[in-house]
Design a protein around this motif. Structure first.
Motif, PDB file in Angstrom:
ATOM      1  N   TYR A 122       0.830  -1.202   0.000  1.00  0.00           N
ATOM      2  CA  TYR A 122       0.000   0.000   0.000  1.00  0.00           C
ATOM      3  C   TYR A 122       0.868   1.256   0.000  1.00  0.00           C
ATOM      4  O   TYR A 122       0.597   2.224  -0.732  1.00  0.00           O
ATOM      5  N   CYS A 123       1.894   1.257   0.835  1.00  0.00           N
ATOM      6  CA  CYS A 123       2.778   2.436   0.920  1.00  0.00           C
ATOM      7  C   CYS A 123       3.574   2.633  -0.364  1.00  0.00           C
ATOM      8  O   CYS A 123       3.853   3.771  -0.762  1.00  0.00           O
ATOM      9  N   CYS A 125       2.725   1.796  -3.516  1.00  0.00           N
ATOM     10  CA  CYS A 125       1.937   2.162  -4.706  1.00  0.00           C
ATOM     11  C   CYS A 125       1.298   3.532  -4.515  1.00  0.00           C
ATOM     12  O   CYS A 125       0.466   3.716  -3.618  1.00  0.00           O
ATOM     13  N   ARG A 126       1.667   4.462  -5.333  1.00  0.00           N
ATOM     14  CA  ARG A 126       1.226   5.849  -5.164  1.00  0.00           C
ATOM     15  C   ARG A 126      -0.278   6.027  -5.304  1.00  0.00           C
ATOM     16  O   ARG A 126      -0.867   6.908  -4.671  1.00  0.00           O
ATOM     17  N   TYR A 128      -2.633   4.456  -4.196  1.00  0.00           N
ATOM     18  CA  TYR A 128      -3.386   4.229  -2.967  1.00  0.00           C
ATOM     19  C   TYR A 128      -3.453   5.472  -2.077  1.00  0.00           C
ATOM     20  O   TYR A 128      -4.208   5.484  -1.101  1.00  0.00           O
ATOM     21  N   TRP A 129      -2.682   6.500  -2.395  1.00  0.00           N
ATOM     22  CA  TRP A 129      -2.639   7.693  -1.558  1.00  0.00           C
ATOM     23  C   TRP A 129      -3.116   8.923  -2.319  1.00  0.00           C
ATOM     24  O   TRP A 129      -2.675  10.038  -2.095  1.00  0.00           O
ATOM     25  N   ASP A 130      -4.074   8.669  -3.225  1.00  0.00           N
ATOM     26  CA  ASP A 130      -4.640   9.758  -4.007  1.00  0.00           C
ATOM     27  C   ASP A 130      -6.068   9.379  -4.392  1.00  0.00           C
ATOM     28  O   ASP A 130      -6.407   8.197  -4.498  1.00  0.00           O
ATOM     29  N   LEU A 134      -7.587   7.184  -1.098  1.00  0.00           N
ATOM     30  CA  LEU A 134      -7.081   7.842   0.108  1.00  0.00           C
ATOM     31  C   LEU A 134      -7.993   7.569   1.299  1.00  0.00           C
ATOM     32  O   LEU A 134      -7.526   7.355   2.421  1.00  0.00           O
ATOM     33  N   MET A 137      -7.319   4.102   2.626  1.00  0.00           N
ATOM     34  CA  MET A 137      -6.096   4.023   3.412  1.00  0.00           C
ATOM     35  C   MET A 137      -6.312   4.576   4.820  1.00  0.00           C
ATOM     36  O   MET A 137      -5.784   4.043   5.795  1.00  0.00           O
ATOM     37  N   ASP A 138      -7.087   5.647   4.938  1.00  0.00           N
ATOM     38  CA  ASP A 138      -7.396   6.194   6.263  1.00  0.00           C
ATOM     39  C   ASP A 138      -8.137   5.173   7.123  1.00  0.00           C
ATOM     40  O   ASP A 138      -7.844   5.012   8.316  1.00  0.00           O
ATOM     41  N   VAL A 141      -5.629   2.238   8.022  1.00  0.00           N
ATOM     42  CA  VAL A 141      -4.656   2.668   9.032  1.00  0.00           C
ATOM     43  C   VAL A 141      -5.317   2.747  10.408  1.00  0.00           C
ATOM     44  O   VAL A 141      -4.746   2.340  11.426  1.00  0.00           O
ATOM     45  N   SER A 206     -12.872   1.948  -0.710  1.00  0.00           N
ATOM     46  CA  SER A 206     -12.674   3.249  -1.363  1.00  0.00           C
ATOM     47  C   SER A 206     -13.932   3.770  -2.035  1.00  0.00           C
ATOM     48  O   SER A 206     -14.094   4.985  -2.197  1.00  0.00           O
TER      49      SER A 206
END
Length: 451
Positions: A122-123, A125-126, A128-130, A134, A137-138, A141, A206
């Motif tokens: 997850y960290c 692969c970009r 996953y944070w857009d 996003l 991921m929140d 986490v 998501s």
């Protein structure tokens, strides 16, 4: 098997009862009603907080509880799925904690290492944070510490009753620790299951908030007499049902619920076909203009049919019906919805009429809603390109269906019986099977096999 006469009058019994999905659907609808009327409820009970519909992402995540808890309770209290031999549990064992402690520690090591590796991906692969990921991921986490803590009592408890506690997670842990023998095939089984949950679980979370907010915030009185608007909000509700119950299916892959992943699809073609249908691999299938885009210079069905009220209502009814079948195909799975997995055999609901009701209804929906053969540019090139691209998309889903069948045919005699029964008795499947037989090559009568 000689033909229809050799087959029973009904398909094999389903591993999932119809009531499981229905109680989940009821819980989901109750929560939607509560969220839509939260202002009045808060006033009536003098609750703190804003006086407005609860349509935010946290309310969407809370829907998982209102959907999942009724399904879990029904499965345990009514269907008593925890007593089935397919769970791999023998409740009479009652081993002592001391006798299984070493096994449990090894299994926890395997599970925690697996989760850490999925987190690393997850960290890494970009995407996953857009954008939409996003939010997922929140959520992940925030849930991770609780997951790690709860895994300890759960594993210590369940290992005392498992007939074979040295499962695939244990084999992965044994490989990492290096003190006991482990089986490579079990490692592959372990990672196929967790790769499926890691990828599709994040995707499902998501997309939770979007349709949910649309349904909760909908101004229903303003829709009266407008077939396009009525279709849009009804379709949004049906997709919300699909997403919410599907997400529950990915989260509760547990043996006491008989909802564990018995095997992940072992065929590379199956993985390629499935992943091609989801972002970030092929965004075009999700509507963005990329390689397989089929909506370039098109307009909505409401645009093409405007001014023809009867056609608008007819088209709206067909789109709602197709989406309803798609949602039905998901909640019929109850707690067992998942891509690329074998978690038991489903033979009731829409699966009584075709082996792949979700794929069939989804593709028909795309053809009717996007109308790729009609373009605003009046360009024959755009018409041909869009139509061919949607044919390719439908072909991918056909390929995906065949790879899933190949997986299940190799796993369970019950599915083989269901597959054969459907080919002879289900109208849609029987018609497609007979059509396909027309195009199969047949040996020339004068030709003989080589000896």
């Amino acid at each position: 098997m000689s033909g229809a006469a050799a087959l029973p009058n009904s398909p094999p019994a389903s591993d999932v009862s119809p009531a499981v999905g229905l109680v989940g659907l009821a819980g989901l609808l109750v929560w939607i009603v509560i969220c839509r009327n939260w202002a009045g409820i808060a006033d009536a009970f003098v609750l703190p907080g804003p006086r407005a519909p609860m349509s935010g992402p946290n309310a969407a995540v809370a829907t998982i509880l209102f959907t999942g808890v009724p399904m879990v309770l029904w499965s345990l209290l009514v269907d008593k799925v925890h007593l089935r031999p397919s769970t791999g549990i023998d409740w009479s064992l009652r081993r002592s904690l001391r006798s299984t402690l070493d096994v449990s520690i090894t299994k926890l090591a395997g599970l925690w290492a697996t989760w850490a590796m999925i987190g690393f991906v997850y960290c890494l692969c970009r995407f996953y944070w857009d954008g939409q990921f996003l939010f997922a991921m929140d959520v992940i986490v925030g849930a991770a510490p609780l997951l790690f803590l709860l895994s300890v009592p759960y594993v210590l408890w369940i290992d005392r009753y498992l007939i074979e506690p040295r499962d695939s997670a244990w084999h992965f842990g044994a490989m990492l620790i290096g003190r006991e023998a482990w089986e490579p095939e079990q490692i592959k089984k372990h990672w196929r299951g967790w790769a499926i949950k890691g990828f599709f679980g994040a995707f499902m979370v998501s997309i939770l908030p979007f349709g949910f907010a649309q349904v909760v915030e909908a101004d229903l009185p303003s829709l009266a007499g407008n077939p396009v608007a009525i279709a849009e909000i009804t379709i949004a509700l049906l997709f919300t049902i699909d997403v919410q119950i599907g997400t529950v299916g990915y989260l509760v892959t547990m043996r006491p619920l008989d909802a564990h992943i018995r095997s992940g699809n072992p065929f590379l073609a199956g993985w390629v076909a499935a992943l091609m249908c989801y972002p970030p691999f092929v965004w075009g299938l999700m509507g963005r203009a990329d390689v397989l885009a089929y909506e370039v210079n098109t307009a909505t069905w409401g645009f093409w049919l405007q001014g023809h009220d009867l056609l608008l209502w007819l088209w709206a009814g067909m789109l709602i019906a197709l989406t309803g079948i798609y949602a039905w195909a998901t909640f019929a799975f109850g707690l067992r919805f998942s891509n690329l997995t074998y978690r038991g055999v489903l033979t009731n609901g829409p699966y009584r009429f075709t082996r792949h009701p979700a794929y069939l209804s989804k593709n028909l929906f795309w053809w009717l809603s996007s109308m790729p053969f009609l373009v605003t540019t009046h360009s024959l090139t755009d018409t041909v390109r869009n139509s061919v691209m949607l044919c390719v998309v439908s072909g991918i889903y056909f390929w995906r269906a065949k790879t899933e069948e190949a997986h299940l045919l190799g796993e369970d005699p019950k599915y083989r019986a269901y597959h054969a029964w459907m080919a002879e008795n289900a109208f849609i499947t029987r018609s497609v099977t007979r059509l396909a037989e027309r195009f199969r090559p047949r040996p020339h009568p004068d030709m003989h096999p080589a000896e």
